[in-house]
Design a protein around this motif. Structure first.
Motif, PDB file in Angstrom:
ATOM      1  N   LEU A  27     -76.219 -53.176 -39.628  1.00  0.00           N
ATOM      2  CA  LEU A  27     -74.898 -53.621 -40.049  1.00  0.00           C
ATOM      3  C   LEU A  27     -73.838 -53.197 -39.041  1.00  0.00           C
ATOM      4  O   LEU A  27     -72.966 -53.989 -38.666  1.00  0.00           O
ATOM      5  N   TYR A  28     -73.888 -51.955 -38.596  1.00  0.00           N
ATOM      6  CA  TYR A  28     -72.945 -51.461 -37.592  1.00  0.00           C
ATOM      7  C   TYR A  28     -73.045 -52.299 -36.316  1.00  0.00           C
ATOM      8  O   TYR A  28     -72.039 -52.753 -35.779  1.00  0.00           O
ATOM      9  N   LEU A  35     -74.173 -55.345 -35.845  1.00  0.00           N
ATOM     10  CA  LEU A  35     -73.706 -56.720 -36.037  1.00  0.00           C
ATOM     11  C   LEU A  35     -72.185 -56.797 -36.108  1.00  0.00           C
ATOM     12  O   LEU A  35     -71.580 -57.709 -35.549  1.00  0.00           O
ATOM     13  N   GLN A  36     -71.535 -55.837 -36.749  1.00  0.00           N
ATOM     14  CA  GLN A  36     -70.082 -55.868 -36.867  1.00  0.00           C
ATOM     15  C   GLN A  36     -69.395 -55.554 -35.550  1.00  0.00           C
ATOM     16  O   GLN A  36     -68.368 -56.130 -35.235  1.00  0.00           O
ATOM     17  N   VAL A  37     -69.921 -54.630 -34.776  1.00  0.00           N
ATOM     18  CA  VAL A  37     -69.243 -54.176 -33.574  1.00  0.00           C
ATOM     19  C   VAL A  37     -69.673 -54.940 -32.324  1.00  0.00           C
ATOM     20  O   VAL A  37     -68.862 -55.197 -31.441  1.00  0.00           O
ATOM     21  N   TYR A  82     -71.940 -60.203 -33.187  1.00  0.00           N
ATOM     22  CA  TYR A  82     -71.353 -61.529 -33.326  1.00  0.00           C
ATOM     23  C   TYR A  82     -70.467 -61.925 -32.152  1.00  0.00           C
ATOM     24  O   TYR A  82     -70.149 -63.097 -31.976  1.00  0.00           O
ATOM     25  N   TYR A  83     -70.020 -60.969 -31.369  1.00  0.00           N
ATOM     26  CA  TYR A  83     -69.099 -61.258 -30.267  1.00  0.00           C
ATOM     27  C   TYR A  83     -69.827 -61.852 -29.064  1.00  0.00           C
ATOM     28  O   TYR A  83     -70.970 -61.511 -28.781  1.00  0.00           O
ATOM     29  N   SER A 116     -68.150 -65.986 -36.317  1.00  0.00           N
ATOM     30  CA  SER A 116     -68.164 -65.550 -37.706  1.00  0.00           C
ATOM     31  C   SER A 116     -66.782 -65.516 -38.353  1.00  0.00           C
ATOM     32  O   SER A 116     -66.673 -65.462 -39.568  1.00  0.00           O
ATOM     33  N   SER A 117     -65.707 -65.547 -37.543  1.00  0.00           N
ATOM     34  CA  SER A 117     -64.351 -65.493 -38.090  1.00  0.00           C
ATOM     35  C   SER A 117     -63.370 -66.072 -37.078  1.00  0.00           C
ATOM     36  O   SER A 117     -63.485 -65.792 -35.881  1.00  0.00           O
ATOM     37  N   ARG A 175     -61.220 -63.284 -34.778  1.00  0.00           N
ATOM     38  CA  ARG A 175     -61.866 -62.271 -33.930  1.00  0.00           C
ATOM     39  C   ARG A 175     -61.565 -62.465 -32.441  1.00  0.00           C
ATOM     40  O   ARG A 175     -62.006 -61.678 -31.623  1.00  0.00           O
ATOM     41  N   PRO A 233     -62.964 -54.507 -30.817  1.00  0.00           N
ATOM     42  CA  PRO A 233     -64.041 -53.519 -30.721  1.00  0.00           C
ATOM     43  C   PRO A 233     -63.738 -52.505 -29.606  1.00  0.00           C
ATOM     44  O   PRO A 233     -63.142 -52.854 -28.585  1.00  0.00           O
TER      45      PRO A 233
END
Length: 176
Positions: A21-22, A24-26, A29-30, A66-67, A70, A100
Motif C-alpha cells: 500500500l505504501y 503504491l501510494q508513494v 501510480y506515478y 489514478s487521480s 496528482r 511525493p
C-alpha cells in the motif's frame, strides 16, 4: 504451536499488505511526464480567456492516472512577474498540494510560503483541464515555476456530493 504459525502468517501478511500500500501510494501510480513544447506550461490570457504557452526551460513533471489532482511540475522561465501579471489571469486562493518526497523540486510548503509573502504569484494555467479541476501555475520572482492541479468550485461540489450549480459545465459521460 498452531497459534504461533497463524500469528506469524497474520503478521507477515499485514506487513506485506502495508508495504504494498505504501509503495503504491508513494511510487507505484506515478509516471514521469515527457515534455511537449508549447503544451506543458500554459497560462489563461486576460484578453482571450484561453490557455497560451509561455517561455519555459528545465521542465520536470509527474502525473498519475489514478487521480486528476496528482499532477506536479517544476520549470524555470525568463518571463517577469510584472509581464505575466499584466497578461494572464491570477489564480484565486492557490493552495499547493504536496508531492511525493522523491519529487524533490516541488516543495508545497515552500511554495505556499512564497505565495503568502508575495515572492511568488499564482496564475490560472488551464480551466477545467479535467472536469472540476483547474491547473495552477506559480512563478517566483527569480523565475522558478511550479504547476499543480486543484479542484475548482464545481469539482469540490461534484466530489463532496452536493448539488452542482448552473454555473458548472455538464459532467462528461463516464461510459458506465
Amino acid at each position: 504451536m498452531n497459534g504461533k504459525v497463524i500469528g506469524t502468517v497474520l503478521i507477515l501478511s499485514g506487513a506485506i499488505a502495508g508495504a504494498a500500500l505504501y509503495y503504491l501510494q508513494v511510487y507505484g501510480y506515478y509516471h514521469e511526464v515527457k515534455a511537449v513544447a508549447g503544451e506543458d506550461v500554459t497560462l489563461v490570457s486576460l484578453s482571450s480567456g484561453e490557455p497560451e504557452p509561455i517561455l519555459y526551460d528545465n521542465f520536470q513533471a509527474i502525473d498519475a492516472d489514478s487521480s486528476p489532482i496528482r499532477y506536479r511540475a517544476c520549470f524555470t522561465t525568463t518571463m517577469t512577474q510584472a509581464t505575466l501579471s499584466e497578461t494572464y489571469v491570477a489564480a484565486e486562493k492557490p493552495q499547493p498540494r504536496n508531492a511525493p518526497g522523491w519529487f524533490d523540486c516541488f516543495d508545497a510548503e515552500k511554495i505556499g510560503e512564497e505565495l503568502a509573502n508575495g515572492t511568488a504569484i499564482a496564475f490560472l494555467g488551464h480551466k477545467n483541464i479535467h472536469y472540476g479541476v483547474d491547473r495552477i501555475v506559480a512563478i517566483t520572482s527569480d523565475g522558478r515555476g511550479y504547476v499543480w492541479n486543484d479542484l475548482n468550485n464545481c469539482g469540490e461540489k461534484a466530489y463532496d456530493g452536493t448539488q452542482v450549480g448552473e454555473d458548472c459545465p455538464p459532467r462528461p459521460e463516464t461510459g458506465q
